[in-house]
Structures are given as structure tokens and as C-alpha cells.
Design a protein around this motif. Structure first.
Motif, mmCIF file in Angstrom:
data_model
loop_
_atom_site.group_PDB
_atom_site.id
_atom_site.type_symbol
_atom_site.label_atom_id
_atom_site.label_comp_id
_atom_site.label_asym_id
_atom_site.label_seq_id
_atom_site.Cartn_x
_atom_site.Cartn_y
_atom_site.Cartn_z
ATOM 1 N N LEU A 411 15.759 -19.291 -19.739
ATOM 2 C CA LEU A 411 16.560 -18.904 -18.289
ATOM 3 C C LEU A 411 17.467 -18.212 -19.164
ATOM 4 O O LEU A 411 17.685 -16.854 -17.656
ATOM 5 N N GLY A 412 18.525 -18.530 -19.386
ATOM 6 C CA GLY A 412 19.578 -17.685 -19.594
ATOM 7 C C GLY A 412 19.190 -16.626 -20.442
ATOM 8 O O GLY A 412 19.576 -15.655 -20.393
ATOM 9 N N ARG A 413 17.803 -16.345 -21.544
ATOM 10 C CA ARG A 413 17.569 -14.686 -22.320
ATOM 11 C C ARG A 413 17.209 -13.874 -20.742
ATOM 12 O O ARG A 413 17.179 -13.085 -20.944
ATOM 13 N N GLU A 414 17.318 -14.755 -19.674
ATOM 14 C CA GLU A 414 16.021 -13.327 -18.746
ATOM 15 C C GLU A 414 17.695 -13.122 -17.665
ATOM 16 O O GLU A 414 17.377 -12.229 -17.300
ATOM 17 N N VAL A 415 18.574 -13.513 -17.220
ATOM 18 C CA VAL A 415 19.483 -13.423 -16.084
ATOM 19 C C VAL A 415 20.083 -12.609 -17.176
ATOM 20 O O VAL A 415 20.994 -12.383 -17.825
ATOM 21 N N ALA A 416 21.586 -11.766 -15.957
ATOM 22 C CA ALA A 416 22.531 -11.055 -16.248
ATOM 23 C C ALA A 416 23.421 -11.426 -16.878
ATOM 24 O O ALA A 416 24.333 -10.634 -17.412
ATOM 25 N N ALA A 417 23.841 -12.649 -16.125
ATOM 26 C CA ALA A 417 24.866 -13.564 -16.105
ATOM 27 C C ALA A 417 24.352 -15.068 -15.683
ATOM 28 O O ALA A 417 23.639 -15.417 -14.947
ATOM 29 N N ARG A 418 25.098 -16.080 -16.698
ATOM 30 C CA ARG A 418 24.141 -17.485 -16.979
ATOM 31 C C ARG A 418 25.508 -18.280 -15.722
ATOM 32 O O ARG A 418 26.685 -19.186 -15.973
ATOM 33 N N VAL A 419 24.978 -18.515 -14.522
ATOM 34 C CA VAL A 419 25.794 -19.412 -13.349
ATOM 35 C C VAL A 419 25.104 -19.664 -12.721
ATOM 36 O O VAL A 419 23.860 -18.532 -11.863
ATOM 37 N N LEU A 420 24.359 -20.689 -12.296
ATOM 38 C CA LEU A 420 23.529 -21.203 -11.503
ATOM 39 C C LEU A 420 25.076 -22.213 -10.405
ATOM 40 O O LEU A 420 25.689 -22.836 -10.803
ATOM 41 N N LEU A 421 24.346 -21.646 -9.611
ATOM 42 C CA LEU A 421 24.780 -22.837 -8.586
ATOM 43 C C LEU A 421 23.993 -23.768 -7.554
ATOM 44 O O LEU A 421 22.222 -23.354 -7.219
ATOM 45 N N ASP A 422 23.919 -24.958 -7.503
ATOM 46 C CA ASP A 422 23.189 -26.159 -7.366
ATOM 47 C C ASP A 422 23.214 -26.754 -6.260
ATOM 48 O O ASP A 422 24.187 -27.409 -5.845
ATOM 49 N N GLY A 423 22.528 -26.188 -4.757
ATOM 50 C CA GLY A 423 22.719 -26.279 -4.039
ATOM 51 C C GLY A 423 21.999 -28.034 -2.769
ATOM 52 O O GLY A 423 22.190 -28.508 -1.986
ATOM 53 N N ARG A 424 21.631 -28.055 -4.575
ATOM 54 C CA ARG A 424 21.204 -30.100 -3.931
ATOM 55 C C ARG A 424 21.796 -30.436 -4.773
ATOM 56 O O ARG A 424 21.224 -32.214 -4.725
ATOM 57 N N ASN A 425 22.336 -30.929 -5.602
ATOM 58 C CA ASN A 425 23.440 -31.649 -6.477
ATOM 59 C C ASN A 425 21.855 -32.148 -7.590
ATOM 60 O O ASN A 425 22.150 -33.335 -7.287
ATOM 61 N N ALA A 426 20.830 -31.628 -8.109
ATOM 62 C CA ALA A 426 20.245 -32.521 -8.282
ATOM 63 C C ALA A 426 19.984 -32.338 -10.014
ATOM 64 O O ALA A 426 19.457 -32.367 -10.515
ATOM 65 N N LEU A 427 20.625 -31.271 -10.474
ATOM 66 C CA LEU A 427 20.241 -31.155 -11.794
ATOM 67 C C LEU A 427 21.723 -31.074 -12.851
ATOM 68 O O LEU A 427 22.604 -31.849 -12.546
ATOM 69 N N ASP A 428 21.543 -31.873 -13.978
ATOM 70 C CA ASP A 428 22.675 -31.662 -15.059
ATOM 71 C C ASP A 428 23.300 -31.207 -15.015
ATOM 72 O O ASP A 428 22.822 -30.103 -16.110
ATOM 73 N N PRO A 429 24.591 -31.283 -14.707
ATOM 74 C CA PRO A 429 25.853 -30.394 -15.432
ATOM 75 C C PRO A 429 25.290 -29.653 -16.591
ATOM 76 O O PRO A 429 25.889 -28.610 -17.052
#
Length: 447
Positions: A411-429
Motif C-alpha cells: 500500500l505504501g508504494r501507492e500513496v502520496a504520504a504514508r499516513v493511516l487513520l484507524d477509525g475502528r482501532n482494528a489494525l496493528d499499529p
């Protein structure tokens, strides 16, 4: 002689109930007033996504090769009345326009259409979520308008389906609640549910008002628990705490439990929001409005979460306007394993950002078509990778398994900036940070 069952209303609840009753071995006839819906079901297709439902339907629909043939569909109330011994009302009870109260028009119309055709003993069973007091009124109407008179009885049997688990919840319910007035109605419903009762499902017999209150009480409790942890997330934001660790700690108390304690952007869908509002409205009509004033704050906390997610996104983009910013939104349905976007927090957040000038692209594994109908001006992508391409920030807003299994490096290779907001607290930080992402979740400013 084996009971024959009809199901009036073949939406999400009705289609599931009809297929499940056929699976339990009954001859079943489903009815709907929308011919297109009936034609779809006759082909063994369902108009919504629910895991396992289409397979169950195809196993029993008459005319499909290899099916049991136990399930048929019609638009004719006279045919249904002549066919069935037990008639389940499974029609929708939406929120009234510009009001909190429940719209009973579909239930009333269904009963008015069925009653004149009931010439012999019959049991009509309401499954729809209705305001307390409705069953009493509907029972009186049925006795007055059915040619069978008092031999046409009413019972209330609330549904407790979870979207994504509806088939299992119908075939193996965690409880069966029946509001009845007499032994005959109870006996018939024990016969209908003999298989799950034999497997251990509790069978709880109540009066009408209690049966009606069970569903709204259960939903109100769940909404309260969700909004409680979201309120704690607000406090954690202010205090620098970690709401996920807080939830883990209090969840070990078996009086509280771990379920429904994941902070996030709140609940949505076609049940919880409208049910708690209808509950408040009905309590007011009964003069008991003060007993449920806390639900107003529950509703307020829930809606506030969406705005807070928008502000969290703004902060992640530098605190200025959204104009010209590219925002990827992973999730449109209100919960995973469903294509239901009614009152979806994810779609609401995407829409708010879009209306404030953001270039929003949405991807959801199942909810894309429904999302497009509600928000046609949003951008839509065919995959998560396509959605995040060139994004300045990625929002994770519906906790699909597909999203939990995403590769942060890819995913990081596709984005302009590697910024992720987890609105469900379901991913592993940790996993995302090791891949160079800035990870931020609601109620976890320091996690």
C-alpha cells in the motif's frame, strides 16, 4: 399434519427467516408486494449481501435443480392465507421522516391485507421491531377484521439478527422470545422452534409488552456500551491515554465483558440508531420519557464520533482546509460482512470530507453499489490498492478482514504520504509503523 409457514415481507429479515424455516423442514411461502423482489427470490438470488443466505435459499427454492422445493414465493395474500398455519410478519419499521418515532405503516398494511383472508384458525406472529403497545392494538384489529375472529391469534416474536451472522442467528438463536396470550399460540411456536430448542436455545415466554421491549432494550444496552467506550476515547484523547488498553483492562471484569468495547467512529445501520430513537419517542408517549433521557446522550456521543474523525483527518493533513487533498476511505458499509450502508458512519465521514472539498475515493468489498446510490459524487475504486493511489491520508473505517490483511509495504508504494487513520482501532499499529506509516487511531494519541 406438519405446520405450514408463511413469511410476509422478504427483505433482509424475511428472506433469511423464510430460508431458515425451510432448512428446519417446514413448507414455506414468502410474500412481498414488490414483484421484482419476488422474481429475484424465485431465481434463488438475494437482493442483499449476507454470508450463507443465497446458498441456503437455493437449497430450498422450488424449481431450482437439486433443491428441496420447500420454499415458494408469491405476491398474493389470499394464497398465503390459504396456505399457512403460522404467518410471520417481517416487514420494515423505519424511522418516520423528521421524527424519532417508528413508522408502523408497513406492519399495519400487511396485517390489513392478510386479515380478511383468514377464514380458519391461524397464528400471526410479529417479528418486526415495534413500539411497545403495538401488539395489543394489532391483536384487537386482527380479531375484528379476520373472518375467523378469535381463532386468528397474534403473537410477538422479536428477531435478534446480527448482519453478517443472520443465517446462524436464525438457525441457532441465543434465545427465543415469544409474547403470547394463550396456550395454543405458545404450543405452535414451540413446534416451529422445536429444533433450536432441542439444541439448547432458551425459549422465553412473556406477555406482549415484555416481548416488544426485549429487542429495543437489548439494542439500547449495546448502543450504551459502544457509546461508553467512545466517550472514554474522548477522555483518552484529552488525557493522553490509550482507549484500547483501557478497554482491555475493564473487559477482564466479567460483569463488563470484552464485547462492544472497541472505540471507533460509532454504530450505524438500519437498527440501532432508529431503534433507540423510537424507544425514546415511545417512552415520551407513555409518560416515561425521563427514564430514557440517557439515550439522547448515547445518540449524541455516537453522532459526535463521525465529526471527530473528520477533524482527526484534518489534523493529519496539516490542519487546513480539505480542498485539493486526496483522501482514501477503506469501508462504506456500516459493518463488515454486509453491504448495508444505511446510516453508515464510514460513508458519512467520507461524505463530510467530500462536501468540504476533499477528493475522496472509497472502496468496500461489498457495499459499493449501495454507496454509489446514496453518494454518487464520491469517487469509487475497484480495490484497496486503487483507492489509496496518490492519497495524502488513508482512513480505515469499516473493519473488513480484507483490510486487516492488507500489506502495508504494498500500500505504501501507492500513496502520496504514508499516513493511516484507524477509525475502528482494528489494525496493528506496530505492523504499519514498521512499514514507515504514521499510524493514528481514535482515543489513542500516544499508542
Amino acid at each position: 399434519m406438519a405446520l405450514k409457514i408463511t413469511v410476509i415481507g422478504t427483505g433482509y429479515l424475511g428472506a433469511t427467516h423464510a430460508a431458515a424455516m425451510a432448512e428446519l423442514g417446514f413448507e414455506v411461502m414468502g410474500l412481498d408486494v414488490v414483484p421484482e423482489k419476488i422474481e429475484t427470490l424465485r431465481r434463488g438470488e438475494v437482493p442483499m449481501y449476507e454470508p450463507g443466505l443465497e446458498e441456503l435459499l437455493r437449497r430450498h427454492v422450488a424449481g431450482i435443480d437439486g433443491s428441496s422445493g420447500r420454499l415458494r414465493f408469491t405476491t398474493d395474500f389470499a394464497e398465503v392465507a390459504a396456505f399457512g398455519d403460522v404467518h410471520f410478519l417481517c416487514v420494515n419499521t423505519p424511522q418516520k421522516h423528521l421524527e424519532y418515532a417508528c413508522d408502523m405503516s408497513h406492519v399495519e398494511s400487511a396485517l390489513a391485507s392478510l386479515a380478511p383472508h383468514l377464514h380458519g384458525p391461524a397464528l400471526v406472529v410479529g417479528k418486526s421491531t415495534v413500539p411497545v403497545g403495538s401488539a395489543e392494538r394489532l391483536a384487537a384489529y386482527l380479531a375484528e377484521h379476520a373472518p375467523a375472529g378469535d381463532d386468528a391469534e397474534l403473537a410477538w416474536n422479536p428477531e435478534f439478527l446480527r448482519e453478517g451472522f443472520a443465517v446462524d442467528d436464525t438457525l441457532h438463536p441465543d434465545r427465543i422470545v415469544v409474547g403470547v396470550r394463550g396456550e395454543r399460540a405458545e404450543k405452535l411456536l414451540r413446534e416451529v422452534y422445536a429444533t433450536p430448542v432441542a439444541e439448547g436455545s432458551p425459549f422465553i415466554v412473556t406477555d406482549f409488552p415484555t416481548a416488544e421491549l426485549v429487542k429495543t432494550s437489548a439494542n439500547s444496552f449495546l448502543a450504551t456500551k459502544i457509546s461508553f467506550i467512545n466517550a472514554m476515547a474522548e477522555v483518552c484523547e484529552a488525557a493522553g491515554g490509550d482507549v484500547a488498553k483501557l478497554a482491555e483492562a475493564i473487559g477482564h471484569d466479567d460483569r463488563i465483558g470484552k464485547k462492544f468495547l472497541r472505540a471507533g467512529i460509532g454504530f450505524g445501520g438500519g437498527c440501532l440508531p432508529k431503534d433507540i430513537r423510537a424507544f425514546m419517542a415511545r417512552a415520551g408517549e407513555l409518560g416515561a420519557d425521563q427514564a430514557l433521557t440517557f439515550l439522547r446522550e448515547i445518540d449524541s456521543i455516537n453522532m459526535r464520533q463521525r465529526g471527530q474523525m473528520v477533524e482527526l483527518t484534518r489534523q493529519a493533513l496539516g490542519g487546513g482546509p480539505f480542498l485539493g487533498k486526496r483522501v482514501a476511505v477503506l469501508g462504506a458499509s456500516f459493518k463488515p460482512d454486509s453491504d448495508d450502508v444505511r446510516d453508515s458512519p464510514a460513508l458519512n465521514v467520507a461524505g463530510q470530507i467530500h462536501l468540504q472539498g476533499g477528493q475522496v475515493t472509497v472502496y468496500d468489498p461489498k457495499g459499493m453499489d449501495n454507496a454509489r446510490r446514496i453518494f454518487p459524487t464520491l469517487g469509487y475504486a475497484g480495490s484497496a490498492l486503487e483507492a489509496v493511489r496518490g492519497a495524502d491520508v488513508v482512513l480505515h473505517l469499516t473493519e473488513w478482514r480484507e483490510f486487516r490483511e492488507l500489506d502495508p509495504e504494498e500500500l505504501g508504494r501507492e500513496v502520496a504520504a504514508r499516513v493511516l487513520l484507524d477509525g475502528r482501532n482494528a489494525l496493528d499499529p506496530g505492523v504499519w509503523r514498521r512499514a514507515g506509516w504514521t499510524y493514528r487511531a481514535m482515543g489513542r494519541p500516544t499508542a
